[in-house]
Design a protein around this motif. Structure first.
Motif, mmCIF file in Angstrom:
data_model
loop_
_atom_site.group_PDB
_atom_site.id
_atom_site.type_symbol
_atom_site.label_atom_id
_atom_site.label_comp_id
_atom_site.label_asym_id
_atom_site.label_seq_id
_atom_site.Cartn_x
_atom_site.Cartn_y
_atom_site.Cartn_z
ATOM 1 N N ARG A 82 0.818 -1.214 0.000
ATOM 2 C CA ARG A 82 0.000 0.000 0.000
ATOM 3 C C ARG A 82 0.852 1.264 0.000
ATOM 4 O O ARG A 82 0.337 2.365 -0.257
ATOM 5 C CB ARG A 82 -0.954 -0.009 1.197
ATOM 6 C CG ARG A 82 -2.133 -0.953 1.023
ATOM 7 C CD ARG A 82 -3.207 -0.703 2.055
ATOM 8 N NE ARG A 82 -2.826 -1.088 3.395
ATOM 9 C CZ ARG A 82 -2.984 -2.308 3.901
ATOM 10 N NH1 ARG A 82 -3.522 -3.282 3.173
ATOM 11 N NH2 ARG A 82 -2.625 -2.577 5.150
ATOM 12 N N LEU A 105 -9.774 3.858 -6.228
ATOM 13 C CA LEU A 105 -9.595 2.585 -5.518
ATOM 14 C C LEU A 105 -8.534 2.636 -4.418
ATOM 15 O O LEU A 105 -8.796 2.186 -3.293
ATOM 16 C CB LEU A 105 -9.291 1.480 -6.530
ATOM 17 C CG LEU A 105 -9.375 0.038 -6.037
ATOM 18 C CD1 LEU A 105 -10.770 -0.273 -5.483
ATOM 19 C CD2 LEU A 105 -9.039 -0.923 -7.180
ATOM 20 N N PRO A 106 -7.322 3.168 -4.659
ATOM 21 C CA PRO A 106 -6.332 3.197 -3.574
ATOM 22 C C PRO A 106 -6.790 4.011 -2.366
ATOM 23 O O PRO A 106 -6.465 3.662 -1.227
ATOM 24 C CB PRO A 106 -5.100 3.834 -4.237
ATOM 25 C CG PRO A 106 -5.275 3.559 -5.688
ATOM 26 C CD PRO A 106 -6.750 3.655 -5.929
ATOM 27 N N ARG A 108 -9.937 4.404 -1.376
ATOM 28 C CA ARG A 108 -10.952 3.621 -0.669
ATOM 29 C C ARG A 108 -10.324 2.468 0.101
ATOM 30 O O ARG A 108 -10.719 2.180 1.236
ATOM 31 C CB ARG A 108 -11.991 3.120 -1.671
ATOM 32 C CG ARG A 108 -12.888 4.244 -2.191
ATOM 33 C CD ARG A 108 -13.861 3.792 -3.233
ATOM 34 N NE ARG A 108 -14.815 4.862 -3.544
ATOM 35 C CZ ARG A 108 -15.288 5.106 -4.754
ATOM 36 N NH1 ARG A 108 -14.928 4.344 -5.781
ATOM 37 N NH2 ARG A 108 -16.127 6.098 -4.956
ATOM 38 N N VAL A 109 -9.328 1.813 -0.492
ATOM 39 C CA VAL A 109 -8.639 0.718 0.208
ATOM 40 C C VAL A 109 -7.967 1.252 1.470
ATOM 41 O O VAL A 109 -7.920 0.574 2.503
ATOM 42 C CB VAL A 109 -7.613 0.054 -0.725
ATOM 43 C CG1 VAL A 109 -6.691 -0.882 0.055
ATOM 44 C CG2 VAL A 109 -8.319 -0.718 -1.835
#
Length: 234
Positions: A82, A105-106, A108-109
């Motif tokens: 990450r 997406l990154p 939200r992750v």
């Protein structure tokens, strides 16, 4: 941290064949910009796979963010991943998600609130020239548009290290310049950037960049102690 990445006598072999990478020993400094060059088949993509933790080495030591990734338990890898943004040569966009949602997406992750996602993703879409394609899915985008979405996704969370495999291969010269400016801006914020490219013209566009050249799976320094001092500005 003296180095963000450290390789010591690293080798990589797929199956029982000859080594794809051999005796790699080098370190990458935090906040530096590197171009990885070399002919086709030299092992550039394999080296990038080691950097973004898609592959473990067959031998040798790799430290990433101070962690020994060779002995690190598998459950510890996601947290390290990450911290890395990756631009894949084949894009790897999520097909059922829109351009906006792929880029988001990154965030939200990482657990960002939805109210904190809209503005940065919209700004990034505008930067890469896709503000009018925010709701388009990958199948309806051209190769160059998919490449720009992939790059936006890789940089949106301001990773500590960005690894990019031929990031300008599907865009025109004007967009290539714009994307390199984006990488430089991210680099100025402290991100270590590693760009693999065949495009020799790119090498002159970032005056502070340092060049790593692979030849037949080895770096072109017989001492095995590459530290890549900065090139002189043109």
């Amino acid at each position: 941290m003296a180095s963000i990445v450290q390789f010591e006598n690293v080798g990589l072999r797929y199956g029982t064949g000859a080594e794809t990478l051999s005796d790699l020993s080098f370190s990458l400094a935090p906040g530096a910009f590197y171009f990885l060059t070399g002919p086709s088949g030299a092992g550039k993509t394999s080296l990038l796979r080691l950097l973004y933790l898609a592959q473990r080495p067959s031998r040798g030591l790799i430290r990433l963010f101070g962690e020994d990734i060779v002995t690190l338990p598998r459950h510890g890898l996601p947290a390290l991943r990450r911290r890395i943004g990756v631009v894949f040569q084949d894009f790897r966009l999520v097909p059922h998600l829109s351009a906006f949602d792929n880029i988001a997406l990154p965030l939200r992750v990482a657990g960002a609130a939805e109210r904190d996602i809209i503005a940065p993703v919209s700004e990034m879409l505008d930067w890469v020239g896709l503000a009018d394609r925010a709701r388009a899915r990958p199948a309806t985008l051209s190769g160059g548009e998919q490449q720009r979405v992939a790059i936006a996704r890789a940089v949106i969370a301001r990773p500590e290290m960005l690894v990019a495999d031929e990031p300008t291969g599907n865009v025109d010269a004007d967009m290539a310049n714009r994307l390199m400016h984006l990488f430089e801006a991210l680099n100025r914020l402290g991100t270590t950037v590693v760009v693999a490219t065949h495009d020799v013209q790119l090498l002159s566009r970032v005056s502070a960049a340092q060049i790593m050249r692979l030849e037949r799976g080895t770096l072109n320094d017989p001492t095995g102690a590459l530290r890549f001092p900065p090139r002189a500005s043109a």
